[in-house]
Design an enzyme around this catalytic site. Structure first.
Site, PDB file in Angstrom:
ATOM      1  CG  HIS A  78     -42.198  23.943  15.588  1.00 12.15           C
ATOM      2  ND1 HIS A  78     -42.095  22.675  16.129  1.00 12.15           N
ATOM      3  CD2 HIS A  78     -41.333  24.717  16.288  1.00 12.15           C
ATOM      4  CE1 HIS A  78     -41.193  22.684  17.100  1.00 12.15           C
ATOM      5  NE2 HIS A  78     -40.724  23.901  17.225  1.00 12.15           N
ATOM      6  CG  ASP A  91     -43.836  20.559  14.278  1.00 18.33           C
ATOM      7  OD1 ASP A  91     -42.824  20.914  13.642  1.00 18.33           O
ATOM      8  OD2 ASP A  91     -43.952  20.711  15.511  1.00 18.33           O
ATOM      9  CB  SER A 107     -39.899  24.389  20.468  1.00 17.35           C
ATOM     10  OG  SER A 107     -38.981  23.829  19.563  1.00 17.35           O
TER      11      SER A 107
END
Length: 267
Positions: A237, A209, A82
């Site tokens: 995610h 996600d 991320s």
């Protein structure tokens, strides 16, 4: 200069640096730490201002990357999840001689959606809303963001609890640091820069996600033909939490490919 929290485990031939995402710390890797340490020399890092890396204020992307690089091994695979994917990408772009390979996990070179370009992502108004809510209700805002990361998976509640426990087990980042991280997610765009990337590049995604839509993987497959994308079908995610074995197998495969390449280059 403050030192960031850094822990090294394992004795593998290849070094692997793991960078976590927004609001969290290196504890997110606990579920796969031992598996990876049996194959790599593993470097667990709390990004500046997060977890045990205290004493830092908000940073822009380049400053954060330089801070992490200062304590890093001479060469390594850099894996970023991320927000950590942007940090790892920045290091690969500015110091490719230090990077054996770049691996981004549930990450995007541009997290903000751009409707005119048909680029999927998080609406800038949503990120701005999180920034405003941080000052009003810090704890609830972080919990909402963590819940978004596991939506859709079969183990969503369990995975969200794991992420929440990671936050609670370490010092809480300041609102200033968290706002700075959201500003990076809102404003950074590395799409053009990554087209000139010279190191091996693997992009790992969760098909479910909601923060990094799977359409991004397809768009980057075309835009970055020198890179390799891997999709975990039932993950969201945080694929390393919901599907740890498949995730580790992918990284071990990458490690073997790099070792073969290095051995070939040395003969």
């Amino acid at each position: 200069m403050n030192n960031i929290w850094w822990q090294t485990r394992g004795e593998g031939n290849i070094h692997l640096v793991l960078l976590h995402g927004w609001g969290l710390n290196a504890g997110v890797w606990d579920c796969i730490r031992e598996q990876l340490a049996s194959q790599f020399t593993l470097h667990l890092v709390d990004l500046p201002g997060y977890g045990r890396s205290t004493g830092f204020g908000a940073m822009d992307l380049d400053a954060m990357a330089q801070c992490v690089l200062a304590q890093a091994p001479e060469r390594a695979i850099w894996l970023g999840w991320s927000l950590g994917g942007l940090v790892a990408s920045q290091i690969a772009l500015t110091h490719p001689e230090r990077v054996d390979a770049l691996v981004t996990v549930a990450s995007s070179p541009c997290f903000s959606a751009h409707e005119q370009e048909a680029w999927p992502g998080i609406k800038p108004t949503v990120l701005a809303g999180f920034q405003q809510q941080l000052s009003e209700d810090f704890k609830r805002t972080v919990e909402r963001f963590l819940a978004l990361q596991t939506l859709g998976t079969e183990s969503a509640r369990q995975d969200a609890r794991k992420l929440k426990s990671v936050v609670l087990d370490a010092p809480t980042p300041s609102v200033e640091v968290l706002n700075g991280g959201l500003e990076i997610l809102k404003s950074v765009d590395l799409r053009v820069e990554l087209e000139r990337l010279t190191v091996p590049f693997w992009r790992l995604y969760g098909r479910l996600d909601g923060l990094v839509p799977r359409k991004i993987a397809a768009l980057l497959d075309v835009r970055l033909p020198h890179s390799t994308s891997v999709m975990f079908d039932k993950a969201a995610h945080a694929p390393f939490i919901s599907h740890p074995d498949a995730f580790c197998e992918t990284l071990v495969t990458l490690g073997h490919c790099l070792e073969k390449q290095q051995n070939t280059n040395n003969t």
